[in-house]
Enzyme design. Structure first.
Site, PDB file in Angstrom:
ATOM      1  N   GLU A   1     -14.345   3.844  -7.926  1.00 55.96           N
ATOM      2  CA  GLU A   1     -14.870   2.549  -7.493  1.00 55.96           C
ATOM      3  C   GLU A   1     -14.827   2.506  -5.968  1.00 55.96           C
ATOM      4  OE1 GLU A   1     -13.826  -2.211  -7.895  1.00 55.96           O
ATOM      5  OE2 GLU A   1     -12.264  -0.744  -7.455  1.00 55.96           O
TER       6      GLU A   1
ATOM      7  N   ASP B   1      -9.493   3.004  -9.445  1.00 56.00           N
ATOM      8  CA  ASP B   1      -9.626   1.653  -8.925  1.00 56.00           C
ATOM      9  C   ASP B   1      -9.429   1.633  -7.413  1.00 56.00           C
ATOM     10  OD1 ASP B   1      -9.555  -1.386  -9.342  1.00 56.00           O
ATOM     11  OD2 ASP B   1      -7.639  -1.030  -8.328  1.00 56.00           O
TER      12      ASP B   1
ATOM     13  N   ASP C   1       0.850  -1.192   0.000  1.00 56.23           N
ATOM     14  CA  ASP C   1       0.000   0.000   0.000  1.00 56.23           C
ATOM     15  C   ASP C   1       0.886   1.243   0.000  1.00 56.23           C
ATOM     16  OD1 ASP C   1      -2.826  -0.885   0.186  1.00 56.23           O
ATOM     17  OD2 ASP C   1      -2.104  -1.903   1.981  1.00 56.23           O
TER      18      ASP C   1
END
Length: 440
Positions: A232, A207, A176
């Protein structure tokens, strides 16, 4: 003094355009997802194949096409990106082929939306610990060449512990990225601008936008200035004890509304709430399509101008089928989203693989002909188990459900313009025209 005042007015005008984007422009959009989960397998390259279908896509009144992730990726679909500047390593085709495809869409007046995957990144090399956390950008002057300090400190599998904590949901399959790091923000913003200026993209699909905060997304939107952004934010519905969706989904749609308000500018979000409710409703529970206030039950009931509605995508449908719309009811989903407020998104498979092109195009043409847009006025006339009827902008009426006798709901000055199994669409006309056979 006059020059200073003129400069100030110019600055204020730019700021106003940013804070309140052109509503008319935003409201006349139809998005088309131009790929599915297995598109990368196409012999000869997906970009080249899709270029041959640009005319067909344009004929549906599409204004924006969403293209797959364009970069090098560990996974062939593109959602495990590594060298972000390396567009020649994509399984969909080369950088030159991508630019040629974008030019073909632009020639038809269609804007191109890049699938932006920046929550996480895959490294090229290991560090001294034997951990894959040495990133290569694949671009100029070492841009995006990062180490473990650019990873969130709470992603302990990869990080060296010096980064900031993650601002969003964890992504377990890859590091991440620390989006609070100034270098990360600067170099990703440069890359996003490069996608627009050099490659030709106009907008983004973000995304896994739950992976970082809305404040982070706002920073990138402000820095790179895309004309279109859709996120999203896949949030689950609330379910009752019987396993069916709860009647009240306000918490779910509020999360979507909060995100677009916090990001601002051109930001929109996929209306997962409407999708979830609609795909349950078409199975004999159409009463779900009206909330307690008489409005649409999804995000489009609260903030339609910022909602992107859809039936399925490469995750929910396609070969993954993570949360699919009932296969025999898909056209009912399009009868709803293409005649209702919000920005509708058409999925590639349904047009080119499911033999629904003619029906989808007829619905899209009705939308365009009547000026239905993201902010159109919706009046739900009926919502019962076997019938849903709604009027949009006092010009179009949509009926979904198996009930044939709709009573006196349809005014005499409306005529049928589209119909199929369990759906019918009427359009207001000053001149009554003969109705097609099989009025539903």
């Amino acid at each position: 003094m006059g020059k200073q005042m003129a400069a100030l007015c110019g600055f204020l005008l730019v700021a106003l355009l940013w804070l309140t984007p052109d509503v008319a422009h935003a409201q006349t959009q139809i998005l088309f997802q131009g790929f599915n989960w297995d598109s990368w397998k196409k012999q000869g390259g997906w970009y080249n194949m899709l270029k041959d279908q640009v005319g067909d896509i344009a004929s549906a009144g599409v204004t924006h096409v969403w293209l797959p992730p364009p970069t090098h990726s560990v996974s062939p679909q593109g959602y495990m990106p590594g060298r972000l500047y390396d567009l020649n390593a994509s399984k969909y085709g080369t950088k030159a082929e991508l630019k040629s495809l974008i030019a073909a869409f632009h020639a038809k007046g269609i804007k191109c939306v890049a699938d932006i995957v920046v929550n996480h990144r895959c490294a090229d090399d290991k560090d001294g610990r034997g951990v894959y956390c040495i990133f290569k950008g694949g671009g100029p002057r070492g841009c995006l060449d990062w180490g473990p300090s650019m990873i969130c400190c709470d992603d302990t599998q990869y990080s060296d512990g010096t980064g900031h904590r993650d601002t969003g949901a964890d992504f377990a399959a890859a590091p991440d990225i620390d989006h609070l790091n100034p270098l990360v923000q600067r170099e990703l913003s440069d890359w996003l601008r490069w996608l627009r200026r050099d490659v030709g993209f106009d907008g983004w699909r973000l995304d896994f936008a739950k992976g970082y905060s809305a404040a982070v997304a706002r920073t990138y939107v402000q820095n790179a200035r895309p004309s279109f952004v859709v996120a999203e934010i896949w949030n689950s519905l609330s379910y009752d004890g019987d396993g069916k969706p709860a009647a009240n989904q306000d918490g779910q749609r509020q999360e979507l509304v909060n995100w677009v308000k916090q990001v601002g500018g051109p930001a929109t979000a996929f209306d997962f709430t409407t999708k979830g409710i609609l795909q349950s409703a078409v199975q004999g529970e159409l009463w779900r399509m009206r909330d307690k206030d008489g409005k649409a039950p999804g995000m489009i009931g609260w903030y339609p101008e910022k909602a992107v509605t859809f039936v399925d995508n490469h995750d929910t449908g396609s070969t993954q089928r993570m949360w699919p719309f009932p296969s025999d009811k898909v056209i009912l989903g399009y009868a709803y989203i293409l005649t209702h407020p919000g920005v509708p998104c058409i999925f590639y498979d349904h047009v080119f693989d499911w033999n629904l092109k003619q029906e989808i195009n007829a619905l899209a043409a009705t939308r365009k002909r009547n000026g239905i847009n993201a902010g159109s006025k919706l009046r739900v006339l009926a919502a019962e188990s076997d019938m849903y009827v709604a009027m949009v902008d006092e010009r179009v009426i949509t009926k979904i459900g198996p009930r044939i006798d709709v009573g006196n709901i349809i005014p005499s000055d409306f005529h049928i313009v589209a119909h199929g199994n369990d759906y019918c669409v009427w359009e207001k006309s000053g001149l009554r025209v003969p109705e097609p056979e099989g009025r539903r």
